[in-house]
Scaffold this active site. Structure first.
Site, mmCIF file in Angstrom:
data_model
loop_
_atom_site.group_PDB
_atom_site.id
_atom_site.type_symbol
_atom_site.label_atom_id
_atom_site.label_comp_id
_atom_site.label_asym_id
_atom_site.label_seq_id
_atom_site.Cartn_x
_atom_site.Cartn_y
_atom_site.Cartn_z
ATOM 1 N N HIS A 59 0.817 -1.219 0.000
ATOM 2 C CA HIS A 59 0.000 0.000 0.000
ATOM 3 C C HIS A 59 0.853 1.272 0.000
ATOM 4 O O HIS A 59 0.356 2.355 0.301
ATOM 5 C CB HIS A 59 -0.909 0.015 1.228
ATOM 6 N N HIS A 219 -7.173 -4.747 -0.853
ATOM 7 C CA HIS A 219 -6.523 -6.057 -0.886
ATOM 8 C C HIS A 219 -7.126 -6.925 -1.981
ATOM 9 O O HIS A 219 -7.229 -8.138 -1.846
ATOM 10 C CB HIS A 219 -6.659 -6.776 0.460
#
Length: 330
Positions: A59, A219
């Site tokens: 991320h 995700h």
């Protein structure tokens, strides 16, 4: 799959090593961990409540890119899309504690919540004052058993709390502030193509050339609807309609912060086009926007997608968002 890596098993440690080496002294690694902590002179000179966050890697720049004066004290990097272990989080808490306590900022995923809770218990057994706020800004799906996911709005929470901590807020004051900011933060994401996790070697889900997924997670979670792709203006209106409906008492006199976040593979050009359409629509609806941010802040590896975050501002939050920080990612 094409990736600029060495071995799949070495991705996270090599990433953290490269991050620290290229930070020009801004960061240092906490020994025997994949966690980083502030390395600036002010860290030792001006003790404050520590702010620790973290989560699965993939991320970037979240979370390690937001470690530095004015934002996080430390961040823990788990394996790709996997929570860091309690012992590594515990090491970060100990390193971040300057005697005034530590606040944990946790995205709402079961693994993250469980492991940060365990680390908090370990630290409290060592008489370290620790509190936790859980970010759950994703409005894409109805509340599940674990609640809503924590996504791009997390970075706004970290920015505001970082400014407040620098001003000397106590642990209890930061906890109360963080809970208010989370309540006022709403995010919704879209994707043109899923991310490819290196260990898997193919996209997490497939979309046709003319399709877009509404409500994706960071995700590779699929969202609530697969539709034919539309113009940027249409996408902006659809996302804003859903986000604005989430606020119970939003008035056109309220001040808003707006974040357009790239998830890894959407060019900045397109992000700015989308932000332009978002701001045009909000202006048409007579909403007041006093802070904007565009960029790749909370990514999902190479996902071709973006997310939109609205934050209803209160008190000094706009000032906190605008304050300068010394981090790699903001």
């Amino acid at each position: 799959m094409k990736k600029i890596i060495n071995q799949v098993t070495d991705i996270v440690p090599e990433m953290v090593t490269g991050l620290v080496k290229s930070s020009n002294g801004l960061l240092r690694r906490i020994p025997n961990t994949q966690a980083v902590i502030r390395n600036d002179e002010l860290f030792a000179q001006r003790p404050q409540v520590g702010l620790v966050s973290g989560g699965g890697s993939g991320h970037e720049p979240l979370h390690a890119g937001f470690v530095g004066a004015g934002m996080l004290t430390a961040a823990v990097c788990g394996e790709i899309f996997t929570s860091p272990t309690p012992d590594q989080i515990y090491a970060a808490i100990k390193a971040a504690d300057q005697g005034q306590g530590v606040l944990l900022i946790v995205k709402n995923y079961s693994g993250d919540v469980m492991n940060f809770d365990m680390a908090q218990e370990m630290a409290q057994a060592d008489n370290i004052k620790v509190a936790t706020i859980v970010v759950d800004d994703d409005v894409s799906l109805p509340d599940s058993q674990q609640g809503r996911r924590g996504v791009a709005g997390t970075v706004l929470v970290e920015k505001i709390l970082g400014a407040a901590a620098r001003q000397g807020y106590t642990l209890e004051q930061l906890l109360n502030l963080g809970q208010k900011v989370v309540t006022n933060t709403k995010t919704l994401g879209i994707a043109l193509q899923a991310a490819t996790v290196p260990a898997v070697g193919h996209p997490g889900f497939n979309l046709k050339e003319d399709e877009i997924e509404y409500g994706v997670g960071i995700h590779n979670e699929r969202g609530y609807s697969t539709q034919k792709i539309q113009s940027s203006a249409h996408l902006a209106q659809e996302l804003l309609t859903k986000i604005l409906a989430e606020y119970q008492d939003l008035q056109t006199t309220d001040e808003l912060a707006v974040l357009v976040n790239g998830m890894g593979a959407i060019p900045l050009m397109e992000q700015y086009i989308f932000m332009n359409d978002v701001l045009d629509y909000l202006q048409q609806q007579h909403f007041q926007v006093s802070f904007t941010k565009v960029g790749n802040l909370v990514t999902s590896l190479d996902m071709s997608g973006l997310s939109l975050t609205l934050l209803k501002l209160e008190d000094s939050w706009q000032e906190y968002l605008q304050q300068d920080v010394q981090t790699l990612g903001w």
